[in-house]
Design a protein around this motif. Structure first.
Motif, short mmCIF file in Angstrom:
data_model
loop_
_atom_site.label_atom_id
_atom_site.label_comp_id
_atom_site.label_asym_id
_atom_site.label_seq_id
_atom_site.Cartn_x
_atom_site.Cartn_y
_atom_site.Cartn_z
N GLU A 291 0.82 -1.20 0.00
CA GLU A 291 0.00 0.00 0.00
C GLU A 291 0.86 1.26 0.00
O GLU A 291 0.49 2.27 -0.59
N LEU A 292 2.03 1.18 0.64
CA LEU A 292 2.89 2.35 0.73
C LEU A 292 4.34 1.95 0.50
O LEU A 292 4.83 0.96 1.06
N VAL A 293 5.02 2.71 -0.35
CA VAL A 293 6.46 2.58 -0.54
C VAL A 293 7.05 3.98 -0.43
O VAL A 293 6.60 4.89 -1.13
N ALA A 294 8.03 4.13 0.46
CA ALA A 294 8.67 5.42 0.65
C ALA A 294 10.11 5.34 0.16
O ALA A 294 10.82 4.37 0.43
N GLU A 299 19.21 7.95 3.97
CA GLU A 299 18.57 7.17 5.04
C GLU A 299 17.96 8.10 6.08
O GLU A 299 16.87 7.84 6.61
N HIS A 300 18.65 9.19 6.35
CA HIS A 300 18.14 10.15 7.34
C HIS A 300 16.79 10.71 6.91
O HIS A 300 15.91 10.95 7.76
N ALA A 301 16.60 10.93 5.63
CA ALA A 301 15.33 11.48 5.15
C ALA A 301 14.17 10.55 5.48
O ALA A 301 13.08 11.01 5.86
N LEU A 302 14.39 9.24 5.36
CA LEU A 302 13.32 8.29 5.69
C LEU A 302 13.12 8.21 7.20
O LEU A 302 11.98 8.04 7.67
N SER A 316 13.42 -1.43 9.09
CA SER A 316 12.77 -1.68 7.79
C SER A 316 13.42 -0.98 6.61
O SER A 316 13.12 -1.31 5.46
N ILE A 317 14.29 -0.03 6.86
CA ILE A 317 14.87 0.74 5.76
C ILE A 317 15.92 -0.08 5.02
O ILE A 317 16.84 -0.63 5.63
N CYS A 318 15.77 -0.17 3.70
CA CYS A 318 16.70 -0.92 2.86
C CYS A 318 17.60 0.04 2.09
O CYS A 318 17.14 1.08 1.61
N GLU A 319 18.86 -0.32 1.96
CA GLU A 319 19.79 0.54 1.24
C GLU A 319 19.51 0.48 -0.26
O GLU A 319 18.90 -0.46 -0.76
N PRO A 320 19.97 1.47 -0.99
CA PRO A 320 19.70 1.51 -2.44
C PRO A 320 20.29 0.32 -3.19
O PRO A 320 21.39 -0.15 -2.86
N GLU A 321 19.56 -0.15 -4.18
CA GLU A 321 20.08 -1.20 -5.05
C GLU A 321 21.35 -0.74 -5.76
O GLU A 321 22.24 -1.55 -6.04
#
Length: 327
Positions: A291-294, A299-302, A316-321
């Motif tokens: 339902e939601l993807v941020a 990382e600080h912004a999230l 839950s925060i995943c690093e960039p691909e």
């Protein structure tokens, strides 16, 4: 890294639209590479292409200078399907016949909108440069629906529709398809003379029926929207939530601003985009996986967004691909 407030994206987009509406009037070029027509001119699309360049750059995309997907490149899936059909026909005892010089699913009498050719030629075209990030298939030259060859599955527009007038052409010219061809994107054939016509998508409408639905107000805006749906997922820090509580959605709508883009429709999803400082949030009101993807540029912004929404994303925060490409 300088912060970018995507809460202002709506204003940037509106400025580009205003420039487009003030564009010059000219004659469409069937080759689709230069020239303008209708109410959208080169000056307007130039502003939109600049917005696309800035957006891509803001998320970390840089042209690789390597091999590009050329617009004349054969469609591998279409070639494969055509081969299967030819084999089946031969097995049934049919005779081989030479292919037409002009594909039967292309109407050469229709002009190709200038914006489509311009997009292909952009030196910062991230699709042509890094097509594997996009999970879509380009169609060049655009092919008509209904497809007289039977390859394209979508039909034309119904007689009563909001995109064409009485007695106008009801066909749709498809220029892009979802990876498995579950959705197709095209513009009304009746608007092919415009430099930057609106874009439709073959998807389920609000009543759950298969239909052509408005996807973007223009071709150039479509390619901007396509980049918004793809690039942050690769270059940004990411959080996915299968479902969110009503109070979280209320805070999202209160604290972040709509980006001004029409909902993205693909594989049952109906995704709205909201922007804030260094973040973009995709909220799906359809039938997507989450339902939601941020997405955050950092990382600080999230982490800051999590505090704003009153949720805990610490695990839950995943690093960039894109970071894994650098390893």
């Amino acid at each position: 890294m300088t912060e970018i407030d995507y809460g202002q994206f709506h204003e940037w987009l509106q400025q580009a639209r205003s420039a487009a509406e003030g564009g010059t009037t000219g004659t469409a070029n069937p080759a689709g590479t230069t020239g303008t027509t209708g109410t959208t001119g080169a000056a307007g699309t130039d502003v939109r292409w600049e917005l696309l360049r800035r957006f891509q750059e803001g998320w970390g995309y840089e042209p690789t200078g390597g091999e590009r997907w050329e617009r004349e490149e054969p469609d591998a899936h279409k070639t494969y399907v055509s081969g299967l059909r030819a084999g089946a026909g031969a097995g049934a005892g049919s005779c081989d016949t030479p292919e037409d010089d002009e594909p039967r699913d292309v109407d050469p009498s229709l002009a190709i909108p200038a914006a489509l050719g311009e997009w292909w030629e952009l030196p910062f075209n991230s699709f042509a440069d890094r097509w594997r990030l996009y999970w879509t298939n380009p169609v060049w030259p655009p092919t008509v629906r209904p497809d007289p060859t039977g390859y394209g599955v979508a039909g034309g527009l119904p007689p009563a529709n909001p995109f064409t007038g009485p007695s106008e052409d009801l066909r749709v010219c498809v220029f892009m398809a979802e990876d498995q061809y579950c959705n197709e994107w095209g513009y009304p054939a009746a608007r092919s003379h415009l430099a930057d016509p609106p874009v439709l998508v073959s998807a389920r409408d609000d009543d759950g029926q298969e239909a052509w639905v408005l996807q973007s107000r223009s071709l150039s805006e479509f390619f901007l929207l396509l980049a918004v749906t793809r690039l942050p997922a690769h270059y940004g820090w990411t959080v996915e939530e299968g479902t969110i509580a009503p109070e979280v959605l209320a805070r999202l709508r209160e604290k972040l601003r709509p980006m001004g883009l029409l909902p993205w429709r693909e594989l049952g999803a109906r995704t709205e985009f909201f922007g804030g400082p260094d973040v973009i949030v995709a909220h799906d009101t359809g039938y997507g996986d989450s339902e939601l993807v941020a997405y955050g540029r950092t990382e600080h912004a999230l982490e800051r967004l999590a505090g704003t929404l009153g949720v805990d994303w610490s695990e839950s925060i995943c690093e960039p691909e894109s970071h894994r490409e650098e390893e």
